[in-house]
Design an enzyme around this catalytic site. Structure first.
Site, PDB file in Angstrom:
ATOM      1  N   LYS A 100       0.817  -1.225   0.000  1.00 48.86           N
ATOM      2  CA  LYS A 100       0.000   0.000   0.000  1.00 48.86           C
ATOM      3  C   LYS A 100       0.852   1.278   0.000  1.00 48.86           C
ATOM      4  O   LYS A 100       0.718   2.138   0.867  1.00 48.86           O
ATOM      5  CB  LYS A 100      -0.950   0.011   1.199  1.00 48.86           C
ATOM      6  N   HIS A 158       2.208   4.914  -0.569  1.00 51.96           N
ATOM      7  CA  HIS A 158       1.507   6.195  -0.628  1.00 51.96           C
ATOM      8  C   HIS A 158       2.539   7.288  -0.367  1.00 51.96           C
ATOM      9  O   HIS A 158       2.935   7.527   0.774  1.00 51.96           O
ATOM     10  CB  HIS A 158       0.415   6.220   0.466  1.00 51.96           C
TER      11      HIS A 158
HETATM   12  O1  C5P Z   1      -8.450 -12.959   7.772  1.00 57.26           O
HETATM   13  P1  C5P Z   1      -9.157 -12.174   6.707  1.00 57.26           P
HETATM   14  O2  C5P Z   1      -9.755 -13.052   5.632  1.00 57.26           O
HETATM   15  O3  C5P Z   1     -10.165 -11.209   7.300  1.00 57.26           O
HETATM   16  O4  C5P Z   1      -8.007 -11.327   6.026  1.00 57.26           O
HETATM   17  C1  C5P Z   1      -8.288 -10.400   5.013  1.00 57.26           C
HETATM   18  C2  C5P Z   1      -7.028  -9.790   4.507  1.00 57.26           C
HETATM   19  O5  C5P Z   1      -7.370  -8.777   3.576  1.00 57.26           O
HETATM   20  C3  C5P Z   1      -6.184  -9.094   5.582  1.00 57.26           C
HETATM   21  O6  C5P Z   1      -4.827  -9.227   5.194  1.00 57.26           O
HETATM   22  C4  C5P Z   1      -6.612  -7.658   5.511  1.00 57.26           C
HETATM   23  O7  C5P Z   1      -5.599  -6.770   5.893  1.00 57.26           O
HETATM   24  C5  C5P Z   1      -6.883  -7.513   4.019  1.00 57.26           C
HETATM   25  N1  C5P Z   1      -7.783  -6.436   3.682  1.00 57.26           N
HETATM   26  C6  C5P Z   1      -9.081  -6.331   4.167  1.00 57.26           C
HETATM   27  N2  C5P Z   1      -9.873  -5.285   3.792  1.00 57.26           N
HETATM   28  C7  C5P Z   1      -9.390  -4.357   2.979  1.00 57.26           C
HETATM   29  C8  C5P Z   1      -8.089  -4.446   2.494  1.00 57.26           C
HETATM   30  C9  C5P Z   1      -7.303  -5.504   2.867  1.00 57.26           C
HETATM   31  O8  C5P Z   1      -9.527  -7.189   4.908  1.00 57.26           O
HETATM   32  N3  C5P Z   1     -10.176  -3.383   2.591  1.00 57.26           N
END
Ligand code: C5P
Length: 231
Positions: A63, A65
């Site tokens: 990410k 930025h």
């Molecule tokens: O464990 P889980 O399935 O919730 O993990 C989702 C992954 O996607 C994590 O690494 C989280 O940081 C990432 N993520 C998210 N929502 C976002 C961007 C990234 O859950 N908007």
């Protein structure tokens, strides 16, 4: 695309040894892994190189930025590391810097993060942004397309509108995935793998439902099956 190639397994664990154990437990069912902030400073970059050498795909969720020139140099360094997907925030100068830094390397795909799912309308308003979330997501997806980026990270809620507007010009990568009946954890809006794919998601980011499962291989295979049932 093989359903297994559409599942990006988020290696949100404390160190590279634990991450390697997850990769081993998922075995052939896992072909694409996401490495983020948690792992990056504690062996995540070496692990990324090892996964690439083992012919797994690697999503570097950094990410970026910053000013365009700095992003450009950073992405050029990421190209040397090797990787398949890299995230940057979806602002015009950041995206342009990232695409320039990637250069002619066809392997590394640049993804723009549209609006973090932790931000709702009230949080945006506090930050001085009045635009409705769904419009802001589309605006930032447009920035990504205009800059020549390859895709966006967006929730399943916005996937259909992005697909309708940009078609195959932007790949859609969607987190917040929970197979029916599995724990939601701290995610606020979750969708099943099938619903995410039906909404237009090309890739699904899945962390805990696989990483924290008693049987990670079976968990990943079940999600792949659910994707296969939709397409
Ligand atoms: O464990 P889980 O399935 O919730 O993990 C989702 C992954 O996607 C994590 O690494 C989280 O940081 C990432 N993520 C998210 N929502 C976002 C961007 C990234 O859950 N908007």
């Amino acid at each position: 695309m093989n359903p297994h190639d559409r599942i990006i397994i988020a290696l949100d664990v404390a160190d590279a040894a634990r991450a390697s154990a997850v990769v081993e437990a998922v075995g052939e069912a896992g072909r694409f892994y996401k490495i983020g902030y948690q792992l990056m400073p504690v062996g995540g970059l070496d692990l990324a190189a090892k996964l690439s050498a083992a012919e797994k795909k690697v999503f570097l969720d950094f990410k970026f930025h910053d000013i365009g020139a700095t992003v450009e140099r950073g992405v050029a360094s990421v190209v040397k590391l090797g990787g398949d997907f890299l995230t940057v925030h979806a602002e015009p100068d950041v995206l342009k810097g990232a695409v320039a830094g990637r250069g002619d390397d066809k392997r590394l795909k640049i993804l723009g993060v549209t609006v973090l799912t932790s931000l709702d309308q009230a949080a945006l308003q506090r930050a001085g942004i009045d635009m409705p979330v769904d419009q802001l997501v589309l605006k930032r997806a447009e920035f990504a397309a205009e800059a020549g980026a390859d895709g966006v990270v967006a929730s399943a809620r916005e996937a259909a509108a992005i697909k309708a507007r940009f078609g195959d010009a932007l790949k859609i990568v969607t987190p917040g995935i929970r197979p029916a009946g599995s724990a939601v954890h701290d995610q606020k809006r979750v969708v099943t793998p099938g619903d995410a794919v039906r909404a237009g998601a090309d890739y699904l980011v899945v962390g805990r439902p696989i990483v924290a499962a008693d049987h990670p291989h079976a968990a990943a295979s079940a999600i792949a099956q659910e994707i296969a049932d939709v397409v």
